[in-house]
Design an enzyme around this catalytic site. Structure first.
Site, PDB file in Angstrom:
ATOM      1  CG  HIS B 188      -1.151  -2.534 -42.548  1.00 41.28           C
ATOM      2  ND1 HIS B 188      -0.321  -1.715 -43.259  1.00 41.28           N
ATOM      3  CD2 HIS B 188      -2.357  -1.941 -42.557  1.00 41.28           C
ATOM      4  CE1 HIS B 188      -1.006  -0.686 -43.699  1.00 41.28           C
ATOM      5  NE2 HIS B 188      -2.242  -0.797 -43.292  1.00 41.28           N
ATOM      6  NE  ARG B 296      10.277  10.888 -22.555  1.00 43.60           N
ATOM      7  CZ  ARG B 296       9.010  10.585 -22.264  1.00 43.60           C
ATOM      8  NH1 ARG B 296       8.449   9.501 -22.778  1.00 43.60           N
ATOM      9  NH2 ARG B 296       8.330  11.364 -21.452  1.00 43.60           N
ATOM     10  NE  ARG B 332      13.850  14.171 -26.109  1.00 41.68           N
ATOM     11  CZ  ARG B 332      13.593  13.893 -24.828  1.00 41.68           C
ATOM     12  NH1 ARG B 332      13.103  14.826 -24.030  1.00 41.68           N
ATOM     13  NH2 ARG B 332      13.811  12.695 -24.354  1.00 41.68           N
ATOM     14  CD  GLU B 431      15.491  19.916 -22.685  1.00 42.77           C
ATOM     15  OE1 GLU B 431      14.925  19.144 -21.905  1.00 42.77           O
ATOM     16  OE2 GLU B 431      16.030  19.534 -23.738  1.00 42.77           O
ATOM     17  CG  ASN B 454      10.375  16.444 -16.302  1.00 41.94           C
ATOM     18  OD1 ASN B 454       9.343  17.107 -16.202  1.00 41.94           O
ATOM     19  ND2 ASN B 454      10.360  15.147 -16.484  1.00 41.94           N
ATOM     20  CG  ASP B 455      16.363  18.367 -18.262  1.00 39.76           C
ATOM     21  OD1 ASP B 455      16.773  17.925 -17.161  1.00 39.76           O
ATOM     22  OD2 ASP B 455      16.507  17.750 -19.336  1.00 39.76           O
ATOM     23  NE  ARG B 465      15.529  15.532 -14.326  1.00 41.13           N
ATOM     24  CZ  ARG B 465      14.962  15.274 -15.469  1.00 41.13           C
ATOM     25  NH1 ARG B 465      13.682  15.227 -15.558  1.00 41.13           N
ATOM     26  NH2 ARG B 465      15.673  15.058 -16.546  1.00 41.13           N
ATOM     27  CB  CYS B 502       6.449  17.925 -24.024  1.00 37.39           C
ATOM     28  SG  CYS B 502       8.209  18.250 -24.017  1.00 37.39           S
TER      29      CYS B 502
END
Lengths: 85, 547
Positions: B188, B296, B332, B431, B454-455, B465, B502
């Protein structure tokens, strides 16, 4: 004596804060407010014991109110439960 | 010069003199008293004093760390007022004719033990609260002031550990940083340090406390967790340079912090942060992100030698939600494939891992693994505002299978009496070109879309990539990519769901205007880019003619 039953709908159950507020609501009246779950009973004005019961979402509790202002107290408790829990 | 390393919980550099925090609290001893009645009235005064202190702390916390984090002190006050707690103290004083300090300490043990024995982890944590209020009472009984900040210039505060109330009580003007020997990044106190934005390094170990003394100069890096005691000239110079860079960043922050993400003509957009571990939350908060747009969850799997259990995951998600104090957090689900090495997964090598059995495909092939994560996520949902999103979606039937698994999890949790929020948002990553093209069919099934650029770029343009030779072909602003995003946004809005971006492209300020014109509702970027994007948004005017 007024008796009512309530099933907890709040996903977090009677956690610290709602326990504190419930305790406060009960203390505002002269009547004694008892909360019973699975055979164990605590006085609603006792915060630590109330928290110690670990009442969770889906649990059904029985509330018993007894005293000179029992009907007002029961109404207040009922309103509190449906609003917060 | 001595060098120590702990866990950095809150960024920024601090350089200054050390102050060793000592609790002015003697060891509690059992003493017989001749006049229990006098002891009882001493007790009454201490309770009143402690209650007054807690009111002050609550007000301070309300201003500095917000209502959600401040509530704990309101609860402390109610606990202090508890009938059984008070009765226990009184009866020990009366029946044993002992000092109040001893009665408080025995009572604290008794109640803490009750909470520690409970099944619910949340309730177990209340044991620390009982100890905290009891220590406060004991301090009040000894009629000492709380923490002796008997120095005038701001210092680096060192302690074995700090209770939440001690952290909040610190006079921020007098604290450059704080260092604790114990503690975890999830405690905490660490959460409060992040919210208060004080550089903090915790869990440095007890050896540090032995080495340190009042007045010694130290340089602290709240980001890396490094501490230099009595630094040499070179170290001092490099730390000062780092501090200067931080200050400049903070100057920009000051002008933009708390400002809305709104264009000159009044278009609003959400600006969230992408993070990959609990430690990053500090950066997200410091940079004033409105929430977490992509968390992630892989770190939980990568950091372990075996599958993380439901409990482990649930605790981690709970910490994230609590740290964000009511702000939205989108987690995710597992996005792992043969290219990310996790030994215990025993993934077979694949010819084309990017096109292989990865992310949601792996999860659907291993439903037990997937359901463990889903159960943990649902259970953690009661601690904040949770969104769950699924990666690598390519078809409607696949999404239907996922949603059916979610329903199964809900039924199981209800049967096991485990609570979850009924306001979880369920979304998917867009994606793959397939998902973008059928976004009109996917939209009715979910609450939101989040475009993983990105994907999406790599799959749309058929460019690996990781391959530097392909850079000339891999144009992130390729018309094909932008058209897919625009179409997805249209699908989202015609089904009244929101759409975010994102991927890295979200932080490309040369595209911010394009995204806003498409009607994108949220951009989620690395914490360090939040304010830069905010600045861009605030200088845009969508009413002016399109270039």
């Amino acid at each position: 004596m007024v008796t009512l039953q309530y099933t907890i709908k709040d996903p977090a159950g009677i956690h610290a804060r709602p326990a504190g507020l419930l305790s406060k609501t009960a203390k505002a009246f002269r009547s004694e407010v008892l909360i019973e779950k699975d055979g164990s009973t605590v006085n609603a004005s006792k915060l630590m014991m109330l928290m110690g019961m670990g009442i969770r979402c889906g649990d059904t509790i029985t509330i018993t109110v007894q005293g000179e202002d029992e009907s007002e107290a029961a109404e207040a408790i009922k309103a509190f439960l449906s609003e917060h829990l | 010069m001595l060098h120590f390393t702990g866990k950095g919980v809150c960024g920024n550099i601090a350089i200054g003199k050390i102050f060793v925090f000592k609790r002015q609290q003697a060891q509690v001893r059992r003493l017989s008293v001749a006049d229990p009645a006098a002891e009882l009235s001493r007790m009454e005064r201490a309770i009143a004093a402690a209650a007054a202190q807690l009111s002050v702390i609550y007000e301070k916390a309300l201003k500095e760390v917000g209502e959600t984090n401040a509530q704990i002190f309101e609860i402390h006050k109610m606990m202090l007022d508890d009938e059984d707690y008070n009765e226990s103290i009184r009866s020990i004083i009366e029946t044993q004719s002992v000092n109040a300090e001893y009665a408080v300490s025995v009572t604290a043990e008794r109640f803490a033990a009750m909470f520690s024995a409970m099944e619910d982890v949340y309730m177990q944590a209340r044991a620390a609260d009982v100890k905290d209020i009891s220590n406060r009472l004991i301090t009040c009984l000894s009629e000492h002031t709380e923490s002796g900040s008997d120095y005038n210039e701001p210092r680096i505060l060192c302690a074995d550990d700090l209770a939440p109330s001690e952290t909040v009580s610190l006079d921020k003007e007098k604290v450059l940083a704080f260092i604790t020997a114990q503690g975890t990044t999830n405690s905490h106190t660490a959460i409060l340090a992040r919210t208060m934005n004080i550089p903090a390094v915790i869990g440095v170990g007890d050896a540090f406390l032995t080495a340190v003394s009042d007045g010694v100069v130290a340089a602290v890096d709240g980001d890396s967790g490094e501490i230099f005691l009595d630094p040499d000239a070179d170290t001092l110079t490099s730390m000062e340079a780092k501090q200067q860079a931080d200050l400049e960043k903070r100057a920009l922050l000051k002008t933009l912090k708390g400002k809305e993400n709104i264009t000159l003509d009044g278009t609003r957009i959400e600006l969230f942060a992408n993070i990959g571990s609990i430690q990053d939350i500090g950066a997200a908060l410091v940079n004033d992100a409105g929430g977490i747009g992509l968390f992630r969850s892989e770190f939980l799997y990568l950091e372990n030698d075996d599958y993380p259990t439901e409990e482990q995951q649930c605790t981690a998600y709970q910490r994230v939600l609590e740290s964000m104090a009511g702000k939205k957090v989108i987690i995710r689900t597992l996005d792992i494939g043969a290219d990310k090495k996790v030994d215990y997964f025993r993934l077979e090598p694949e010819e084309n891992p990017a096109l292989g059995c990865r992310a949601i495909r792996l999860c659907l092939r291993r439903p037990a693994l997937f359901k463990t994560q889903l159960r943990a996520l649902f259970r953690a949902s009661v601690y904040g505002k949770l969104g769950i999103m699924f990666p690598m979606i390519t078809s409607v039937s696949e999404l239907q299978r996922i949603l059916a698994l979610c329903e199964e999890v809900k039924v199981e949790l209800r049967a096991a009496d485990l609570p979850f929020s009924n306001q979880i948002e369920i979304g998917i990553m867009i994606e793959t070109p397939a998902a973008a093209v059928i976004s009109d069919q996917l939209a009715p099934l979910v609450d939101f879309f989040s475009v993983g650029t990105n994907d999406l770029i790599q799959y749309t343009l058929a460019c690996d990539r990781q391959n530097p030779k392909l850079e000339v072909f891999c144009d992130p602003k390729h018309e094909a990519v932008l058209r897919l995003i625009a179409y997805t946004a249209k699908s989202a809005h015609s089904h009244n769901i929101w759409i975010g971006i994102c991927g890295e492209l979200a932080a490309d300020t040369s595209l911010t205007e394009t995204f806003l014109r498409m009607g994108i509702d949220e951009l989620s970027v690395s914490p360090a880019y939040v304010l830069k994007v905010r600045e861009t948004i605030r200088n845009l005017n969508l009413q002016s003619p399109d270039q």
